[in-house]
Design a protein around this motif. Structure first.
Motif, short mmCIF file in Angstrom:
data_model
loop_
_atom_site.label_atom_id
_atom_site.label_comp_id
_atom_site.label_asym_id
_atom_site.label_seq_id
_atom_site.Cartn_x
_atom_site.Cartn_y
_atom_site.Cartn_z
N ILE A 175 0.91 -1.29 -0.07
CA ILE A 175 -0.02 0.08 -0.01
C ILE A 175 0.83 1.16 -0.13
O ILE A 175 1.82 1.29 0.79
CB ILE A 175 -0.85 -0.01 1.19
CG1 ILE A 175 -1.61 -1.49 1.31
CG2 ILE A 175 -1.93 1.36 1.35
CD1 ILE A 175 -2.55 -1.57 2.45
N ASP A 176 0.65 2.24 -0.90
CA ASP A 176 1.68 3.35 -1.14
C ASP A 176 0.97 4.41 -0.43
O ASP A 176 0.11 4.68 -0.34
CB ASP A 176 1.80 3.69 -2.40
CG ASP A 176 2.80 2.45 -3.41
OD1 ASP A 176 2.91 1.40 -2.57
OD2 ASP A 176 3.25 2.88 -4.36
N ASP A 177 2.00 5.17 0.05
CA ASP A 177 2.08 6.92 0.35
C ASP A 177 2.05 6.99 1.96
O ASP A 177 2.55 7.92 2.25
CB ASP A 177 1.01 7.72 -0.37
CG ASP A 177 0.85 7.19 -1.88
OD1 ASP A 177 2.04 7.41 -2.41
OD2 ASP A 177 -0.11 7.41 -2.68
N GLY A 178 1.05 6.17 2.37
CA GLY A 178 0.71 6.42 4.06
C GLY A 178 -0.43 7.12 4.15
O GLY A 178 -0.28 7.99 5.13
N PRO A 229 10.22 2.67 3.18
CA PRO A 229 10.25 4.22 2.64
C PRO A 229 9.70 4.44 1.10
O PRO A 229 9.88 3.50 0.43
CB PRO A 229 11.77 4.69 2.71
CG PRO A 229 12.57 3.42 3.15
CD PRO A 229 11.53 2.31 3.36
N HIS A 230 9.12 5.48 0.95
CA HIS A 230 8.57 5.97 -0.24
C HIS A 230 8.93 7.52 -0.75
O HIS A 230 8.02 8.14 -1.26
CB HIS A 230 6.98 5.70 -0.34
CG HIS A 230 6.11 5.93 -1.52
ND1 HIS A 230 6.54 5.33 -2.60
CD2 HIS A 230 5.10 6.40 -1.87
CE1 HIS A 230 5.88 5.48 -3.60
NE2 HIS A 230 4.83 6.27 -3.26
N THR A 231 10.22 7.85 -0.40
CA THR A 231 10.79 9.09 -0.36
C THR A 231 10.09 10.08 0.52
O THR A 231 9.08 9.57 1.40
CB THR A 231 10.46 10.05 -1.74
OG1 THR A 231 8.71 10.15 -1.81
CG2 THR A 231 11.14 9.32 -2.73
N PHE A 288 8.84 13.43 0.04
CA PHE A 288 7.97 14.16 -0.45
C PHE A 288 6.80 13.69 -1.56
O PHE A 288 6.13 14.53 -2.28
CB PHE A 288 8.28 15.61 -0.44
CG PHE A 288 8.65 16.46 0.56
CD1 PHE A 288 7.59 16.97 1.60
CD2 PHE A 288 9.86 16.72 1.00
CE1 PHE A 288 7.95 17.56 2.72
CE2 PHE A 288 10.23 17.38 2.20
CZ PHE A 288 9.37 18.06 2.86
N HIS A 289 7.38 12.62 -1.78
CA HIS A 289 6.78 12.08 -3.42
C HIS A 289 7.10 12.65 -4.76
O HIS A 289 6.13 13.13 -5.43
CB HIS A 289 5.17 11.95 -3.03
CG HIS A 289 4.55 10.66 -3.82
ND1 HIS A 289 4.42 10.88 -5.34
CD2 HIS A 289 4.17 9.49 -3.49
CE1 HIS A 289 3.98 9.58 -5.55
NE2 HIS A 289 3.51 8.92 -4.66
N PRO A 290 8.24 13.02 -4.70
CA PRO A 290 8.78 13.71 -6.15
C PRO A 290 8.77 12.65 -7.22
O PRO A 290 8.67 11.59 -6.80
CB PRO A 290 9.76 14.41 -5.69
CG PRO A 290 10.64 13.20 -4.87
CD PRO A 290 9.45 12.92 -3.97
N TYR A 301 9.41 3.28 -5.74
CA TYR A 301 9.60 4.42 -6.47
C TYR A 301 8.20 5.26 -6.74
O TYR A 301 7.23 4.60 -7.23
CB TYR A 301 10.16 4.20 -7.88
CG TYR A 301 11.21 3.41 -7.91
CD1 TYR A 301 12.60 3.83 -7.58
CD2 TYR A 301 11.43 1.96 -8.34
CE1 TYR A 301 13.85 3.25 -7.62
CE2 TYR A 301 12.21 1.46 -8.51
CZ TYR A 301 13.60 1.68 -7.99
OH TYR A 301 14.72 1.04 -8.03
N PRO A 302 7.98 6.38 -6.26
CA PRO A 302 6.70 7.23 -6.47
C PRO A 302 6.46 7.24 -7.98
O PRO A 302 7.26 7.44 -8.85
CB PRO A 302 7.31 8.87 -6.27
CG PRO A 302 8.36 8.59 -5.05
CD PRO A 302 9.05 7.19 -5.61
N ASN A 303 5.02 7.06 -8.07
CA ASN A 303 4.58 6.79 -9.53
C ASN A 303 5.31 5.69 -10.41
O ASN A 303 5.18 5.68 -11.72
CB ASN A 303 5.01 8.38 -10.23
CG ASN A 303 3.75 8.52 -11.53
OD1 ASN A 303 2.70 8.30 -11.15
ND2 ASN A 303 4.40 8.98 -12.36
ZN LIG Z 1 3.09 6.94 -4.21
#
Ligand SMILES: [Zn+2]
Length: 297
Positions: free
Chosen positions: A84-87, A181-183, A185-187, A221-223
């Motif tokens: 599950i991504d982002d939080g 981790p998923h960065t 700030f999600h750049p 990786y975001p996106n």
């Molecule tokens: Zn994401």
């Protein structure tokens, strides 16, 4: 209309018998990593109940260890990993379902958004899907300048409402959830400078390790966007895996820093969910999107 078409495709896929074929044939020696974002508990519970009848849940770490050791027989047939991504704050409501089915999903979180009242840039009101796609193609600095100019958005601005999980919720979830981790700030990483990219990846790892007091070895990786540079940072930074958004299943030969995923519509009904497990609707949808994109340029 778009939703109607997607559900229609899903119905055809299910009637064709492909879901059974994919499960019994493709998933025999391949592992599906499902990718969610902010599913509602009712839809998610139906998905998990279905999977519990037809698949075996394994942890991301089990899959990655098998790939690193080149030892797949330890993986049960028809295995599935939940990510599950982002939080998103709504993820907390899924905890009773994780406990009920004894699953330990991986939640990839943005460490400078969780435990704050900051907002995710891609959740700013009034942005169309097409506009978001255009923003993703700008450099990191240009995207942030544009968002500041048009929506007064700043990555470290505090808003009245909270979009992400807080530390109290994360600690309550920690026994049933593998936080990774998923960065920060999600750049879009390939649009970042080298320094920004390292800060977003390595800074995120150390943020999360100090927040939860555990070692973090997996990344997404975001996106789903990455290049060779991001893979080199993963390896140098001591990560053991990174998940992309490339559609497909994982095998013994999958590179651990290019794990494939099966994106799932968060609120999919059971027919759509079963169809999405075949990856046909998602591939069709990406194909249609790519047609429009090539029209633009
Ligand atoms: Zn994401």
């Amino acid at each position: 209309m778009r939703n109607f078409l997607k559900n229609l495709i899903a119905t055809f896929v299910c009637l064709s018998g492909v879901p059974l074929l994919v499960r019994e044939w493709i998933c025999k020696d391949r592992v599906a990593i499902l990718m969610y974002h902010d599913p509602k508990p009712t839809a998610f519970a139906k998905h998990i109940a279905y999977l519990s009848r037809h698949y075996t849940f394994i942890s991301l770490d089990t899959l990655v260890s098998a790939i690193h050791r080149k030892d797949f027989p330890q993986i049960p047939q028809k295995s599935v990993v939940i990510t599950i991504d982002d939080g998103h704050a709504g993820n907390f409501e899924l905890l009773p379902i994780f406990k009920q089915y004894h699953i330990r999903p991986t939640l990839y979180v943005c460490t400078q958004v969780v435990n704050t009242h900051r907002h995710f840039w891609f959740k700013i009101d009034g942005q169309s899907k097409a506009k978001k796609e255009r923003l993703k193609r700008l450099s990191n600095a240009e995207r942030l300048a544009h968002l500041k100019r048009t929506a007064e958005f700043e990555p470290d601005k505090s808003y009245p409402d909270r979009q992400a999980l807080n530390i109290a919720e994360m600690k309550q979830m920690a026994e049933s959830v593998d936080f990774q981790p998923h960065t920060r700030f999600h750049p879009i990483l390939p649009r970042c400078t080298d320094a920004e990219c390292e800060r977003e990846i390595l800074g995120c790892k150390s943020d999360l390790e100090s927040l939860l007091g555990v070692e973090c070895l997996h990344f997404s990786y975001p996106n789903g966007d990455y290049t060779e540079r991001e893979i080199q940072i993963m390896k140098a930074g001591g990560f053991r895996s990174a998940r992309t958004a490339e559609i497909g299943w994982n095998t013994l030969g999958t590179e651990p820093y290019r794990l494939k995923a099966i994106p799932i519509t968060d609120d999919a009904g059971l027919t759509r969910f079963r169809a999405e497990l075949t990856t046909i609707p998602q591939r069709f949808s990406r194909w249609v999107t790519s047609l429009f994109r090539s029209d633009e340029t």
